[in-house]
Design an enzyme around this catalytic site. Structure first.
Site, PDB file in Angstrom:
ATOM      1  N   HIS A 116       0.798  -1.183  -0.070  1.00 31.57           N
ATOM      2  CA  HIS A 116       0.169  -0.064  -0.150  1.00 31.57           C
ATOM      3  C   HIS A 116       0.868   1.277   0.019  1.00 31.57           C
ATOM      4  O   HIS A 116       1.980   1.367   0.754  1.00 31.57           O
ATOM      5  CB  HIS A 116      -1.049  -0.020   1.462  1.00 31.57           C
ATOM      6  N   SER A 117       0.859   1.995  -1.046  1.00 37.58           N
ATOM      7  CA  SER A 117       1.246   3.377  -1.038  1.00 37.58           C
ATOM      8  C   SER A 117       2.812   3.066  -1.167  1.00 37.58           C
ATOM      9  O   SER A 117       3.275   2.559  -2.156  1.00 37.58           O
ATOM     10  CB  SER A 117       0.990   4.484   0.110  1.00 37.58           C
ATOM     11  N   MET A 118       3.633   3.695  -0.096  1.00 37.57           N
ATOM     12  CA  MET A 118       5.010   3.288  -0.385  1.00 37.57           C
ATOM     13  C   MET A 118       5.331   1.998  -0.436  1.00 37.57           C
ATOM     14  O   MET A 118       6.256   1.504  -0.923  1.00 37.57           O
ATOM     15  CB  MET A 118       5.825   3.886   1.177  1.00 37.57           C
TER      16      MET A 118
END
Length: 288
Positions: A116-118
Site C-alpha cells: 500500500h502506497s510506499m
C-alpha cells in the site's frame, strides 16, 4: 508529491515472528501445503508496521477455499516497533534489497506481493529483483500508489514537525487524538520523516516491464493519488493488468474494504489481454 502515513507504527501486540527479522507471520500456512497454496507478503505504507495487515490476514482466512490456504506474512521495516533500535532506512531501493533477501527464501511456493502506497513501490522493486532471480511472484497487488514512473518527488520530509503533522492529517489515516499526543509524536515522527524521504527521493530506473500480472487498487477521492496515476501501473507489466476503483475511497480506503482486498489476493490474477480491465463497484459487494 505527498506521501502516506496513515496508522503510524505505535507499540502494539507483536505479530508472531518469522525466521527472518524482516518478516512477521500474521497467518500460519499449512504444515503440508497443497499444490498451489500461496504465500501472501504485505508491504506497509510510510510510517506503518507489519501489524497494519492483521485485519487483512483475518479476511484472507475467511476466504480460503478448499485445501489451498494462504499463509500471510508482512514485512517489518527497520527502525520501528520491535526493530526500533535499528537504524532507519531512507532509501527505497535499500529497503527493497533487504526485503528481497528475506522474501526470496519463500519462493518455494507461489508468492503474492501486496503493497500500500510506499509499500507498493517497495513491493514492485522486490518483484523486479525476484524476476531477476528467475522466481518472479505470481501476482503483484498495488494499493493507493502512483505507478513507479509517475512518482513526483516532494519535500514533505524537509518540513518541520508541524508541517509533517499537517500532512499526516491530510491523509486521514491516523486517529487525530494521537496527533495531539506529543509523546507519541516524538516516537513516530522520525519514522514517518525517514519513510517520506525514501519515497520522495525515489526515481524509477527504466528496465523491462514485469512479467508478473498486476492489480492496482485505488479510491477515487484519494488526495494523493489520481485514478490516472494508479492506472499507469499498466505500463509496468507485460502480464495481465486490472484496475479496481473504490467510489468515495480516500487514501486509506482499504481499512473499510479488507474483505474485497482479500478477494484480489486469493483469486486468479488478471490474464494478458492487451487491454486494461477496470472494475468499479456498482453497489455493496458488486462489480460493474
Amino acid at each position: 508529491m505527498g506521501c502516506d502515513t496513515g496508522t503510524v507504527a505505535l507499540p502494539r501486540p507483536r505479530p508472531a515472528p518469522a525466521a527472518d527479522p524482516w518478516l512477521r507471520r500474521l497467518r500460519p500456512g499449512p504444515a503440508h501445503p497443497a499444490a498451489g497454496a500461496a504465500r501472501v507478503v504485505c508491504f506497509p505504507h510510510a510510517g506503518g508496521g507489519a501489524g497494519t495487515y492483521r485485519p487483512l490476514a483475518t479476511a484472507v482466512a475467511a476466504r480460503t477455499v478448499g485445501d489451498r490456504p494462504h499463509e500471510v506474512l508482512a514485512v517489518q521495516y527497520p527502525g520501528r516497533n520491535d526493530r526500533i533500535r535499528e537504524a532507519r532506512v531512507e532509501d527505497l531501493r535499500t529497503l527493497a534489497a533487504g526485503a528481497h533477501r528475506a522474501v526470496a527464501a519463500l519462493a518455494d511456493r507461489p508468492l503474492v506481493l501486496l503493497g500500500h502506497s510506499m509499500g507498493a513501490l517497495v513491493a514492485y522493486e522486490v518483484a523486479r529483483l525476484l524476476e531477476r532471480d528467475g522466481t518472479g511472484p505470481a501476482h503483484l497487488v498495488v494499493s493507493g500508489a502512483w505507478a513507479p514512473s509517475r512518482v513526483r518527488g516532494g519535500t514533505v520530509h524537509l518540513r518541520d514537525d508541524d508541517g509533517l503533522i499537517d500532512e499526516i492529517r491530510r491523509t486521514r489515516g491516523t486517529d487525530p487524538r494521537l496527533l495531539d499526543n506529543r509523546d507519541v509524536l516524538a516516537m513516530a515522527l522520525p519514522v514517518v520523516r525517514s519513510d517520506y524521504k525514501a519515497v520522495e527521493t525515489y526515481r524509477h530506473r527504466p528496465g523491462p516491464a514485469l512479467a508478473t500480472p498486476v492489480t492496482a487498487l485505488t479510491g477515487d477521492r484519494d488526495p494523493l493519488v489520481t485514478v490516472e496515476e494508479a492506472a499507469a501501473w499498466a505500463e509496468h507489466t507485460a502480464g495481465g493488468f486490472r484496475l479496481r476503483v473504490f467510489p468515495g475511497g480516500d487514501h486509506f480506503y482499504l481499512t473499510g474494504h479488507w474483505p474485497e482486498l482479500a478477494d484480489h489476493l486469493v483469486t486468479a490474477p488478471p490474464r494478458p489481454s492487451g487491454r486494461c480491465e477496470v472494475l468499479r463497484p456498482a453497489g455493496a459487494g458488486l462489480l460493474a
